[in-house]
Design a protein around this motif. Structure first.
Motif, short mmCIF file in Angstrom:
data_model
loop_
_atom_site.label_atom_id
_atom_site.label_comp_id
_atom_site.label_asym_id
_atom_site.label_seq_id
_atom_site.Cartn_x
_atom_site.Cartn_y
_atom_site.Cartn_z
N ALA A 155 23.67 -14.35 -29.21
CA ALA A 155 25.03 -13.92 -28.39
C ALA A 155 25.85 -13.01 -29.24
O ALA A 155 26.52 -11.99 -28.84
CB ALA A 155 25.76 -15.10 -27.90
N VAL A 158 24.47 -9.68 -29.34
CA VAL A 158 24.44 -8.72 -28.36
C VAL A 158 26.10 -8.27 -28.11
O VAL A 158 26.12 -7.13 -27.81
CB VAL A 158 24.10 -9.65 -26.96
CG1 VAL A 158 24.37 -9.00 -25.83
CG2 VAL A 158 22.67 -9.76 -27.05
N MET A 159 26.87 -9.27 -28.41
CA MET A 159 28.24 -8.83 -28.21
C MET A 159 28.79 -7.87 -29.16
O MET A 159 29.37 -6.49 -28.72
CB MET A 159 29.32 -10.06 -28.49
CG MET A 159 29.39 -11.15 -27.37
SD MET A 159 30.42 -12.33 -27.55
CE MET A 159 29.73 -13.36 -28.44
N ALA B 180 21.68 -14.03 -25.39
CA ALA B 180 21.86 -12.85 -25.08
C ALA B 180 22.67 -12.64 -23.48
O ALA B 180 23.50 -11.67 -23.48
CB ALA B 180 20.44 -12.32 -24.82
N SER B 181 22.27 -13.61 -22.47
CA SER B 181 22.91 -13.56 -21.25
C SER B 181 24.31 -13.80 -21.58
O SER B 181 25.29 -13.27 -20.81
CB SER B 181 22.19 -14.51 -20.27
OG SER B 181 20.97 -14.27 -20.21
N PHE B 182 24.67 -14.98 -22.43
CA PHE B 182 26.16 -15.51 -22.75
C PHE B 182 26.77 -13.97 -23.19
O PHE B 182 27.95 -13.77 -22.69
CB PHE B 182 26.18 -16.44 -23.66
CG PHE B 182 27.63 -16.87 -24.07
CD1 PHE B 182 28.38 -17.51 -22.97
CD2 PHE B 182 28.31 -16.32 -25.29
CE1 PHE B 182 29.59 -17.94 -23.25
CE2 PHE B 182 29.30 -16.69 -25.48
CZ PHE B 182 30.03 -17.43 -24.62
N GLY B 183 26.31 -13.25 -24.32
CA GLY B 183 26.81 -12.31 -25.16
C GLY B 183 27.32 -10.98 -24.11
O GLY B 183 28.21 -10.38 -23.99
N TYR B 184 26.18 -10.96 -23.07
CA TYR B 184 26.34 -9.80 -21.97
C TYR B 184 27.64 -10.19 -21.08
O TYR B 184 28.29 -9.47 -20.66
CB TYR B 184 25.08 -9.85 -21.39
CG TYR B 184 24.94 -8.52 -20.57
CD1 TYR B 184 24.48 -7.40 -21.11
CD2 TYR B 184 24.91 -8.62 -19.02
CE1 TYR B 184 24.32 -6.07 -20.41
CE2 TYR B 184 24.70 -7.24 -18.48
CZ TYR B 184 24.46 -6.12 -19.17
OH TYR B 184 24.26 -5.04 -18.50
N THR B 185 27.51 -11.30 -20.69
CA THR B 185 28.42 -11.86 -19.68
C THR B 185 29.95 -12.07 -20.23
O THR B 185 30.87 -11.20 -19.70
CB THR B 185 28.37 -13.33 -19.07
OG1 THR B 185 26.98 -13.34 -18.94
CG2 THR B 185 29.25 -13.65 -17.96
N VAL B 186 29.97 -12.15 -21.68
CA VAL B 186 31.46 -12.03 -22.42
C VAL B 186 31.85 -10.50 -22.35
O VAL B 186 32.98 -10.23 -22.00
CB VAL B 186 31.18 -12.73 -23.68
CG1 VAL B 186 32.40 -12.30 -24.49
CG2 VAL B 186 31.12 -14.31 -23.72
#
Lengths: 220, 209
Positions: A155, A158-159, B180-186
């Motif tokens: 996470a 990606v952020m 990765a999905s969480f980071g993308y959504t944030v």
């Protein structure tokens, strides 16, 4: 009759739609397009149920002067005014309509309401989720074990990789973020998608064959 | 600083601030904005349903061009309203049966095609993936990920021994996927937040250009 007719209709509609998919013929395509139009019409009537539900809910609160009834009044007035403007003013700003949707240079056309009320309200409501997601992430993603650490690191990459500061820290960070999304993340999503697909097919078959009858509700 | 003279920009800016006020706790301004949003959305849907569905699909063809076959969906749609009459409330099951059966029938081949066959095709190693070393290696990584993830969700046998090892690899893939999905959504939400801040500072207050 009360259960038989709906179940028979469900069975016939389901089988016809499965069969038509495998027959690439103009008649089969006509069946699909016509049935799609039917479903659009039928589903549109379901809106009446929704409008009735919201009207009864807020109407009851206003009549009983329940706590916060003024907000219910705001919701109902906004609904009626927007609906009247939309129904009689039309959805195309350039077409002539029964109701004038501008006074002088001030327009209150449905599309103007959409752009200036719905869009800011919707976007802001979703944007404040960023704060809550960040605080929820802090509480739940603390690296307690190996799996949680992997999730946290993915996470974070990606952020950081999606903002300019990421490439400023390390130019390869955006590429790594993109790789995470395109390779391992996609692989996991594919695996999960298989499960969802098989579950959807099984549930659809159960509905068509009348094994799943929850939608019929209670009673005979 | 150049304040906007547009009344709608002021309305949008005030409503944006009303919603942001929720960050300090529930308050009357937020509640007003929330109920306004609900009301306007429902009103908008009523108009859109009429102009996009009722009028072109039902009213014009049935009453304008005399397509009498549309009496059938009209009757089926009206059956929904039977829910308001206690004695005949069961009639609502008829349109529901049709729509559910139709949707299920459409879903089976479509889901199999899009979510199974196409995904298997995408996971396979083909001659195209052999063209470059990196596409070949990443294809193998994807293939291992798909297989191990599917095995993780295989609960028909107890996960021990080699099955547990494979399932554990699947968990790593799943955790990367969720992260990765969480980071993308944030980041999508942050993007919306920046959009709103840009609206306030540029369109409303005119302090940035």
């Amino acid at each position: 009759m009360k259960q038989g007719i709906p179940r028979l209709l469900c069975l016939v509609a389901g089988i016809v739609m499965i069969v038509q998919f495998f027959i690439p013929h103009p008649i089969s395509e006509k069946i699909f397009s016509e049935s799609l139009r039917w479903v659009r019409i039928i589903s549109a009537f379901a809106l009446v149920l929704g409008v009735r539900s919201i009207t009864v809910h807020h109407g009851t609160r206003i009549i009983r002067k329940s706590s916060g009834w003024g907000y219910s009044l705001v919701a109902l007035v906004a609904m009626v005014v927007t609906a009247v403007i939309g129904l009689f003013g039309g959805v195309d700003p350039h077409a002539t309509a029964l109701l004038p949707t501008s006074i002088g240079g001030f327009s209150f056309h449905l599309q103007v309401l959409y752009a200036n009320l719905m869009v800011p309200l919707g976007a802001t409501m979703f944007s404040i989720l960023a704060f809550y997601m960040a605080s929820a992430a802090y509480r739940s993603f603390r690296a307690r074990n190996k799996e949680a650490t992997v999730l946290l690191v993915a996470a974070f990459i990606v952020m950081i990789g999606m903002v300019p500061i990421g490439s400023a820290i390390w130019p390869k960070l955006p590429d790594i973020a993109q790789w995470l999304l395109n390779v391992p993340s996609m692989a996991a999503k594919r695996g999960i998608l298989f499960g969802i697909a098989l579950g959807s097919v099984a549930t659809s078959l159960k509905i068509i064959l009348g094994i799943e009858r929850g939608w019929l509700g209670g009673g005979k | 600083m150049h304040l906007s003279p547009d009344l709608w920009v002021w309305v949008g800016a005030l409503l944006t601030l009303f919603v942001f006020s929720f960050l300090f706790g529930d308050n009357p301004f937020y509640k007003f904005a929330e109920h306004l949003y609900v009301g306007v959305s429902v009103g908008y849907m009523i108009a859109i349903y009429y102009w996009n569905f009722f009028k072109p699909d039902l009213i014009e063809p049935l009453f304008g061009r005399g397509e009498l076959i549309l009496i059938v969906p009209l009757i089926l749609g009206l059956c929904y309203l039977a829910i308001f009459i206690q004695k005949f409330s069961w009639v609502v099951r008829i349109p529901m049966g049709f729509v559910l059966g139709w949707g299920s029938g459409i879903a089976i081949p479509a889901v199999l095609q899009a979510n199974v066959i196409k995904q298997i095709q995408g996971s396979l190693i083909t001659s195209q993936t052999l063209a470059h070393w990196n596409t070949f290696v990443w294809s193998i990584v994807v293939l291992i990920g798909v297989i191990t993830t599917v095995i993780y969700f295989f609960f028909s046998r107890e996960q021990k021994g080699s099955l547990k090892v494979v399932a554990n690899i699947g968990i790593i893939y799943i955790m990367i996927g969720f992260g990765a999905s969480f980071g993308y959504t944030v980041m999508a939400r942050i993007s919306l937040l920046l959009g709103r801040l840009q609206f306030l500072l540029r369109d409303w207050l005119g302090v940035i250009h």
